[in-house]
Scaffold this active site. Structure first.
Site, mmCIF file in Angstrom:
data_model
loop_
_atom_site.group_PDB
_atom_site.id
_atom_site.type_symbol
_atom_site.label_atom_id
_atom_site.label_comp_id
_atom_site.label_asym_id
_atom_site.label_seq_id
_atom_site.Cartn_x
_atom_site.Cartn_y
_atom_site.Cartn_z
ATOM 1 N N LYS A 176 8.370 -11.792 -6.466
ATOM 2 C CA LYS A 176 7.049 -11.817 -7.114
ATOM 3 C C LYS A 176 6.717 -10.377 -7.487
ATOM 4 C CE LYS A 176 2.998 -11.403 -7.212
ATOM 5 N NZ LYS A 176 2.236 -10.627 -8.237
ATOM 6 N N GLY A 229 3.631 -2.187 -0.868
ATOM 7 C CA GLY A 229 2.299 -2.138 -1.471
ATOM 8 C C GLY A 229 1.309 -1.531 -0.500
ATOM 9 N N SER A 230 0.055 -1.950 -0.627
ATOM 10 C CA SER A 230 -1.006 -1.345 0.183
ATOM 11 C C SER A 230 -0.970 -1.869 1.614
ATOM 12 C CB SER A 230 -2.370 -1.658 -0.441
ATOM 13 O OG SER A 230 -2.592 -3.050 -0.399
ATOM 14 N N GLY A 234 -0.349 -5.692 2.848
ATOM 15 C CA GLY A 234 0.785 -5.835 3.763
ATOM 16 C C GLY A 234 0.387 -6.569 5.039
ATOM 17 N N GLU A 251 6.654 -1.835 3.592
ATOM 18 C CA GLU A 251 6.627 -0.431 3.145
ATOM 19 C C GLU A 251 5.262 -0.211 2.510
ATOM 20 O OE1 GLU A 251 6.186 2.352 1.156
ATOM 21 O OE2 GLU A 251 7.844 1.963 -0.231
ATOM 22 N N CYS A 285 4.695 5.919 -3.405
ATOM 23 C CA CYS A 285 4.380 5.744 -1.978
ATOM 24 C C CYS A 285 4.662 7.006 -1.202
ATOM 25 C CB CYS A 285 5.152 4.566 -1.414
ATOM 26 S SG CYS A 285 6.893 4.578 -1.842
ATOM 27 N N GLU A 387 -4.697 6.800 0.914
ATOM 28 C CA GLU A 387 -3.748 6.900 -0.189
ATOM 29 C C GLU A 387 -4.529 6.884 -1.505
ATOM 30 O OE1 GLU A 387 -0.907 3.664 -0.680
ATOM 31 O OE2 GLU A 387 0.694 5.151 -0.688
#
Ligand code: NDP
Length: 486
Positions: A176, A229-230, A234, A251, A285, A387
């Site tokens: 996805k 992703g965030s 996650g 991650e 990231c 982030e």
């Protein structure tokens, strides 16, 4: 390469969404719609998982010898290289990446498949000395069907790293991609089918994260999930997976420090430090987003960096400047909110030391943010803890090694760190003291190094992708105990 149709890729065929819905695709360089993708639902995900299951459970994919799997991956690597310019152009338009960056991403994607091609027939277990009359061995077996939720910042690279590793270990994959960055992956899946990947080995369902993404995280028939992703998404993915006891690799980004001591070779360090935050407009990231500089060198380093930041130019992807636009309007607003927040920081000590420029040719509808160097940033401020995912470098001084380590470890994240010093013993002490998944000494590789195991600690996630290490995560270790008597 033509723009892929607004369809999923399942069982080696393009198929429309069962609900018949599509989502417009926006060019970040001008804010205009230029394509559409299929809006996937739980039913579309179920269809893709069923295709992958057939491939994994006795289908042609599962019957391939490892050496043959490796040959297919190698063919795909060569085919990606052959179509590099087309794939890069698609990625550049879809994600707003300058062509140089898009070309580097295509090359890295091909390199992942090349690396994992060579690894397919080298994933072997062990024999274990045990009681006389017994033979014990360990086998690495594929999970079966792996799900891959891929973000928008490096679709081709993260597809290569995640799907490449999972395929090498023998899994069939359901992917996805982020709704803002699907096109190159649909193109890639079509290339893989043309190169001979059996139906069901690689399936792609496009759509929104909260629909198709959530459905994939919850899908029955998925045996392992890989998410990039965030941290907040996650957590949701891991919660959904936990309900079915499905293992997850997460991650989740970082707030990675660059630690510069006064004895550092600045000529080498400065361009790397700039690139580590400007690359992909800071949407990386492992971006080096915090700069910690020993007090004695602080002014010197900031003055030299200010000069470099002032010379940076952001503009349309097609102009191939230092930076393109950010991915979408909400990401631009997010970065600007961090900058506006500076004024209200406790102590109000932070200030913008230098800012690059947006070129006048940049269309008003594009999502541009000029790169910013912030000096004397407050380590407790959101800018230094969260982030940002934009071209903003937050600099702060430190007095000694202990303070450098405390600052470096002073966020919830722990993905990558850079240490710049000519003192070897200190470099080693720092490399051990910093809590992160990777540490670079006198270099920094935002996103680089296909061979290097990669992943985080703390809120940066768990599990490792890249390198040979990833294959263990994409496999199940089985222990076989055979009693043969004495
Ligand atoms: P998300 O974490 O929401 O998106 C990452 C991926 O997860 C995308 O494919 C997204 O799909 C998908 N997704 C979203 N919601 C769900 C869900 N409920 N279940 C399953 N999958 C889901 O990040 P955002 O795009 O919202 O970006 C926000 C911030 O996240 C950024 O500013 C950055 O700080 C961080 N981020 C970090 C990345 C990294 O490499 N570590 C990559 C991307 C973002 P879709 O995009 O279609 O919603």
């Amino acid at each position: 390469m033509t723009i892929p149709r607004a369809e999923h890729f399942i069982d080696n065929r393009f198929v429309p969404a069962l609900g018949g819905l599509t989502i417009p695709v926006i060019d970040p360089s001008d804010g205009r719609v230029f394509a559409a993708i299929a809006r996937g639902s739980a039913d579309d995900v179920a269809r893709a998982v069923a295709a992958a299951r057939r491939a994994a459970d006795g289908g042609a994919w599962s019957r391939l010898a490892p050496v043959e799997r490796g040959r297919l991956l190698a063919r795909l690597a060569r085919a990606i290289e052959a179509k590099a310019e087309d794939l890069a152009a698609l990625e550049s338009r879809d994600c707003g990446k300058p062509m140089r960056q898009a070309r580097a991403d295509v090359a890295a994607c091909a390199r992942y498949f090349e690396f994992y091609a060579g690894a397919c027939d080298k994933l072997h277990g062990q024999t274990i000395p045990y009681t006389p009359g017994y033979q014990v061995m360990t086998l690495y077996e594929p999970h079966g069907v792996t799900g891959h939720i891929i973000p928008w910042n490096y679709p081709l690279q993260i597809f290569g790293r995640s799907v490449g590793g999972a395929l090498a270990a023998g899994n069939a994959c359901v992917v996805k991609p982020a709704e803002d960055a699907c096109l190159s992956l649909l193109g890639l899946a079509e290339i893989a089918a043309a190169e001979g990947f059996p139906p069901g080995a690689i399936n792609i369902v496009t759509g929104y994260g909260h629909e198709a993404g959530q459905a994939l995280a919850e899908a029955r028939g998925i045996d392992h999930l890989s998410f990039t992703g965030s941290a907040s998404t996650g957590t949701r993915v891991a919660q959904a997976a936990a309900l079915r006891h499905v293992p997850v690799t997460l991650e989740l980004g970082g707030k990675s420090p660059q630690i510069v001591f006064a004895d550092a070779d600045l000529e080498r360090a400065l361009p790397v430090i700039v690139n580590a935050i400007v690359q992909n407009a800071g949407q990386t990231c492992s971006a080096g987003s915090r700069l910690l500089v020993e007090t004695g060198a602080y002014e010197r380093v900031l003055a030299a960096l200010a000069e470099r930041f002032s010379a940076l130019r952001a503009g349309p992807a097609a102009m191939d400047l230092d930076l393109g636009p950010l991915i979408r309007a909400s990401q631009k607003a997010r970065v600007e909110a961090f900058l506006q927040g500076l004024a209200s920081q406790p102590g109000a000590g932070a200030w913008v030391r230098a800012r690059g420029a947006i070129v006048p040719e940049a269309p008003g509808g594009g999502f541009y943010v000029a790169p910013v160097l912030v000096a004397d940033a407050d380590p407790a401020a959101p800018l230094c803890r969260e982030e940002v995912f934009g071209p903003v470098l937050a600099a702060m001084p430190f007095g000694d090694e202990a303070e450098a380590v405390a600052l470096a470890n002073g966020t919830d994240y722990g993905l990558v760190a850079g240490v710049w010093t000519e003192n070897g013993a200190r470099a080693l002490r720092l490399a051990k003291a910093v809590k992160s998944g990777q540490v670079f000494v006198n270099d920094y590789g935002a996103g680089g190094g296909v061979e290097l195991p990669f992943g985080g600690v703390k809120a940066s996630g768990y599990g490792r992708e890249k390198g040979f290490e990833a294959l263990y995560g994409f496999s199940v270790l089985k222990t076989v105990v055979i009693r043969y008597g004495v």
